[in-house]
Design a protein around this motif. Structure first.
Motif, PDB file in Angstrom:
ATOM      1  N   THR A   1     -66.668  -0.703 -14.767  1.00  0.00           N
ATOM      2  CA  THR A   1     -65.508  -0.442 -13.916  1.00  0.00           C
ATOM      3  C   THR A   1     -64.294  -1.183 -14.444  1.00  0.00           C
ATOM      4  O   THR A   1     -63.194  -0.644 -14.528  1.00  0.00           O
TER       5      THR A   1
ATOM      6  N   ALA B   1     -62.812   0.503 -17.320  1.00  0.00           N
ATOM      7  CA  ALA B   1     -62.106   1.721 -16.925  1.00  0.00           C
ATOM      8  C   ALA B   1     -60.743   1.387 -16.320  1.00  0.00           C
ATOM      9  O   ALA B   1     -59.746   2.034 -16.602  1.00  0.00           O
ATOM     10  N   VAL B   2     -60.726   0.348 -15.481  1.00  0.00           N
ATOM     11  CA  VAL B   2     -59.459  -0.055 -14.870  1.00  0.00           C
ATOM     12  C   VAL B   2     -58.471  -0.430 -15.957  1.00  0.00           C
ATOM     13  O   VAL B   2     -57.310  -0.016 -15.953  1.00  0.00           O
TER      14      VAL B   2
ATOM     15  N   ALA C   1     -57.153   2.544 -17.747  1.00  0.00           N
ATOM     16  CA  ALA C   1     -56.169   3.268 -16.948  1.00  0.00           C
ATOM     17  C   ALA C   1     -54.836   2.537 -16.973  1.00  0.00           C
ATOM     18  O   ALA C   1     -53.779   3.127 -17.190  1.00  0.00           O
TER      19      ALA C   1
ATOM     20  N   PHE D   1     -51.071   3.775 -18.481  1.00  0.00           N
ATOM     21  CA  PHE D   1     -49.801   3.750 -17.773  1.00  0.00           C
ATOM     22  C   PHE D   1     -48.775   2.950 -18.564  1.00  0.00           C
ATOM     23  O   PHE D   1     -47.630   3.328 -18.673  1.00  0.00           O
TER      24      PHE D   1
ATOM     25  N   ALA E   1     -47.445   4.829 -21.409  1.00  0.00           N
ATOM     26  CA  ALA E   1     -46.514   5.846 -20.933  1.00  0.00           C
ATOM     27  C   ALA E   1     -45.177   5.227 -20.551  1.00  0.00           C
ATOM     28  O   ALA E   1     -44.124   5.806 -20.750  1.00  0.00           O
ATOM     29  N   ALA E   2     -45.262   4.011 -19.990  1.00  0.00           N
ATOM     30  CA  ALA E   2     -44.047   3.418 -19.439  1.00  0.00           C
ATOM     31  C   ALA E   2     -43.190   2.744 -20.508  1.00  0.00           C
ATOM     32  O   ALA E   2     -42.028   2.474 -20.297  1.00  0.00           O
TER      33      ALA E   2
ATOM     34  N   GLY F   1     -41.948   3.690 -23.274  1.00  0.00           N
ATOM     35  CA  GLY F   1     -41.313   4.614 -24.206  1.00  0.00           C
ATOM     36  C   GLY F   1     -40.297   3.960 -25.115  1.00  0.00           C
ATOM     37  O   GLY F   1     -40.463   3.943 -26.323  1.00  0.00           O
TER      38      GLY F   1
ATOM     39  N   ASP G   1     -34.000  -2.793  -9.499  1.00  0.00           N
ATOM     40  CA  ASP G   1     -33.810  -2.267 -10.849  1.00  0.00           C
ATOM     41  C   ASP G   1     -33.446  -0.795 -10.806  1.00  0.00           C
ATOM     42  O   ASP G   1     -33.287  -0.162 -11.838  1.00  0.00           O
ATOM     43  N   THR G   2     -33.370  -0.224  -9.608  1.00  0.00           N
ATOM     44  CA  THR G   2     -33.334   1.233  -9.505  1.00  0.00           C
ATOM     45  C   THR G   2     -31.940   1.802  -9.336  1.00  0.00           C
ATOM     46  O   THR G   2     -31.679   2.918  -9.734  1.00  0.00           O
ATOM     47  N   ASN G   3     -31.041   1.053  -8.743  1.00  0.00           N
ATOM     48  CA  ASN G   3     -29.719   1.578  -8.441  1.00  0.00           C
ATOM     49  C   ASN G   3     -28.845   1.508  -9.693  1.00  0.00           C
ATOM     50  O   ASN G   3     -28.733   0.459 -10.307  1.00  0.00           O
ATOM     51  N   PRO G   4     -28.204   2.626 -10.076  1.00  0.00           N
ATOM     52  CA  PRO G   4     -27.384   2.616 -11.294  1.00  0.00           C
ATOM     53  C   PRO G   4     -26.294   1.545 -11.259  1.00  0.00           C
ATOM     54  O   PRO G   4     -25.881   1.047 -12.312  1.00  0.00           O
TER      55      PRO G   4
ATOM     56  N   VAL H   1     -27.946  -1.417 -12.540  1.00  0.00           N
ATOM     57  CA  VAL H   1     -28.258  -1.200 -13.949  1.00  0.00           C
ATOM     58  C   VAL H   1     -27.014  -1.507 -14.781  1.00  0.00           C
ATOM     59  O   VAL H   1     -27.065  -2.183 -15.807  1.00  0.00           O
TER      60      VAL H   1
ATOM     61  N   ASP I   1     -28.381   6.853   4.492  1.00  0.00           N
ATOM     62  CA  ASP I   1     -29.137   6.043   3.520  1.00  0.00           C
ATOM     63  C   ASP I   1     -28.481   6.060   2.148  1.00  0.00           C
ATOM     64  O   ASP I   1     -29.128   5.765   1.143  1.00  0.00           O
TER      65      ASP I   1
END
Lengths: 343, 358
Positions: free
Chosen positions: B7, B10-11, B14, B18, B21-22, B24, B54-57, B60, B224
């Motif tokens: 297990t 496998a973890v 996985a 990710f 993928a992240a 890049g 970290d998400t709001n332009p 950024v 929002d």
């Protein structure tokens, strides 16, 4: 039903008790057999109240507006219902939807791929994300809450990375991607294609759940997984398929979302993870799995839409709108608990 | 035993997938935690940046501004962010890390202006210069300085512009305000009250939204700060009063959503939308006639000036001085519109496109 009630004849010494019990029990049993009944009654009641409160509420345009407004969360909640019926929960719905919408938008606006191809890639993204969740749930035997809590962050991060935190404008995309925002007239109101997708998805899933073996297995797993396994259902494969179908439905929601806001925004849908659960719970589906109906979820989403719209029309502050929806959720779960209590 | 080790593998597989993928193009971005470069050489001045998310332009861009300035001045930047809007704990942790790293200065956009103060005090006790960016602390003097947009002024500018438009046309204004959320955060209140003041409405208590009784205000709702919220709010308000002809929006995504609702109702040509932010999609919308006027903020300058202040403090202990008449350093706001009005300084959308953020 009558047989059950008449089986223990009333003891002669207590004339009151047996008269009171059967009524409450009957209500409970009716609600148990028809999970949509309660939510439908709430929806009807709130429509009546708001149409008294504001003469604009029952306007056909307003009704079509509410349906448009709940389309995105509604479609998401339909997928969420499948997972909750298996006694799971999906916290990553909003993130999957937004990731799918960004994939669609980027492929169309920046890679210049034809609209249908971009759309298919978006659906495939939803499907893939659903499969990842399903794989982790079935193979690693992790609780769905934990899996989707983790994948929520993963998908959200991928979404930000892919989009560079920037919105893709609708004017740069193929018209195919925006078609869900198109409207057509019905009885003096205008409905969007997004609303149609909501209704169609609901009908297809309702049929699949009620009329196919797959649907019966979904309920069986949610009700008692071990019993389902012993009766020959391949539980893991079933669960994987449920997460995959749900992921595909989220991909569909991405299409509806782009049509609604004429853009693909990495900031969209952050609240929709919880909003979708709200719609499912208000729709009478039990968070403990195995009981509920997909049509109830549509009703649940409409209840939230009616409340938000109606309260705005009568000029109620956003703060109290949240308050009202919160109370509704608590009442809905209480009723669910009461129905489940052994008679 | 065998099972659990399988297990684990496998973890890890996985997780590895990710990560691949992240990662890049920028591996250092992963995880949302520290993105500080390689540990600096001896005696490097460390400047910490702690943003809301970290998400709001907007943030950024702020980070980009800080990075550029730090590189120019030869400082080491360590950037942190909260996990989501409102995440105070993540920011507390970031400050602790920066104290431990021996930072000279910390630039922070607080998620919770009050709850962060005890951590700020610890940092200042350790001799670190603390500057609040974009959002003031409660109380404001809990930081050594605040570098921010004058949000009241930003609202006032679009209010004045709208007032001039309505005066010229002779039309009577029916105003809807599309605000942020039910929390009543200071930026939301200041922009809203600034707009109403600029338009010439008596705002009663400028610290409170919604206490005005001017009949020209026909409704308010929350968005929002996003497209979908803006659209839904506008739809409901139009339903409550179909004659709305002036819409103030907390930011440009909300404005874009409101426009969609107006378009669906066939009223897009008859309604003036004003907004605040100066993001590039918003400026594009000014050029396209979707937004009448917007107030542009300058997150790049905010961060750049903040880094400069830290550099100066590290050099000789100089503290930044607030802008005259204000309790913070005003990083500026510029009205962007293609329909300039006499007496109100503004730039057009072409200038806006060159200076926008995000």
């Amino acid at each position: 039903m009558t047989a059950v009630h008449e089986a223990p004849p009333a003891p002669p010494g207590e004339p009151d008790a047996p008269e009171k019990q059967p009524l409450r029990r009957r209500v409970r049993e009716v609600l148990h057999a028809n999970p949509v009944l309660g939510p439908a009654a709430v929806l009807l009641l709130s429509v009546v109240v708001f149409s008294v409160g504001s003469d604009r509420f029952l306007d056909p345009t307003n009704i079509s507006l509410i349906v448009q407004q709940v389309a995105v969360v509604g479609v998401l909640a339909l997928g969420q219902t499948l997972i909750i019926l298996t006694a799971g929960i999906d916290l990553s719905v909003g993130a999957i939807m937004v990731l799918s919408s960004i994939v669609m938008a980027k492929l169309s606006a920046e890679a210049g791929l034809p609209g249908p191809v971009a759309l298919l890639a978006g659906f495939a993204t939803g499907l893939f994300c659903g499969l990842v969740n399903g794989f982790l749930v079935t193979r690693l035997k992790l609780p769905p809450f934990i899996v989707t809590l983790g994948s929520l962050n993963v998908f959200f991060a991928l979404n930000l990375w892919l989009s560079g935190s920037a919105t893709v404008r609708g004017s740069d995309m193929s018209p195919w991607l925006l078609v869900m925002g198109e409207t057509f007239p019905v009885l003096g109101a205008r409905f969007t294609l997004g609303s149609v997708v909501l209704l169609l998805t609901c009908l297809v899933l309702a049929y699949a759940l009620r009329q196919t073996g797959w649907g019966r297995h979904v309920y069986a797993i949610g009700d008692d997984r071990e019993a389902a396994r012993l009766s020959g259902i391949r539980v893991d494969r079933m669960l994987l398929s449920v997460y995959a179908v749900a992921g595909l439905v989220y991909g569909l929601a991405a299409w509806v979302l782009i049509g609604r806001i004429s853009a693909a925004s990495p900031q969209a849908g952050i609240d929709d993870n919880l909003n979708s659960i709200t719609a499912v719970v208000l729709g009478g589906t039990s968070l403990f799995g195995g009981r509920g109906a997909i049509v109830g979820t549509l009703v649940g989403a409409l209840i939230v839409g009616v409340f938000r719209n109606g309260l705005t029309l009568v000029g109620v502050d956003a703060l109290w709108q949240n308050f009202a929806v919160g109370i509704l959720v608590i009442v809905a779960v209480s009723i669910d608990q009461w129905i489940r209590k052994p008679a | 035993m065998r099972r659990s080790s399988r297990t684990t593998v496998a973890v890890m597989a996985a997780a590895g997938l990710f990560l691949v993928a992240a990662c890049g193009d920028d591996a250092s971005e992963a995880g949302g935690g520290s993105t500080g470069g390689a540990a600096g050489g001896d005696g490097d001045v460390i400047v910490g940046l702690v943003t809301k998310t970290d998400t709001n332009p907007f943030f950024v861009k702020m980070k980009e501004g800080a990075e550029a300035k730090a590189e120019e001045l030869g400082l080491e930047l360590q950037a942190y962010a909260g996990a989501q809007d409102g995440d105070n704990e993540g920011q507390v942790e970031a400050i602790e890390n920066l104290i431990a790293a021996g930072a000279s200065g910390i630039l922070i956009t607080p998620n919770d202006s009050e709850a962060i103060v005890p951590s700020i005090e610890k940092a200042r006790d350790a001799g670190i210069l603390v500057i609040a960016l974009d959002t003031q602390l409660e109380p404001p003097d809990a930081a050594d300085a605040t570098f921010a947009t004058d949000n009241f002024r930003a609202g006032e500018l679009v209010g004045e512009w709208a007032a001039a438009q309505f005066e010229a046309s002779g039309e009577e204004a029916k105003i809807a305000t599309l605000d942020l959320n039910a929390n009543g955060v200071s930026v939301d209140v200041q922009r809203n009250q600034g707009f109403l003041t600029g338009f010439g409405i008596d705002v009663a208590d400028p610290e409170t939204m919604g206490d005005e009784d001017d009949p020209r205000i026909v409704g308010s709702d929350v968005t929002d700060g996003a497209e979908e919220g803006g659209r839904t709010a506008m739809e409901n308000l139009l339903q409550a009063d179909p004659d709305i002809n002036l819409v103030y929006t907390i930011n440009e995504p909300a404005a874009a959503g409101a426009y969609e609702a107006l378009k669906a109702a066939g009223r897009e040509g008859e309604v003036t939308i004003v907004s605040i932010d100066g993001g590039c999609p918003g400026v594009d919308n000014v050029a396209a006639g979707v937004i009448g006027a917007t107030s542009m903020q300058f997150p790049l300058d905010m961060a750049g000036l903040g880094v400069e202040a830290v550099a100066k403090y590290a050099e000789d202990g100089t503290l930044p001085e607030p802008t005259e008449g204000l309790d913070f350093v005003d990083t500026g706001v510029t009205l962007v519109t293609d329909e300039a009005v006499d007496g109100i300084e503004s730039e057009d959308s072409a200038w806006g496109s060159e200076n926008c953020w995000g």
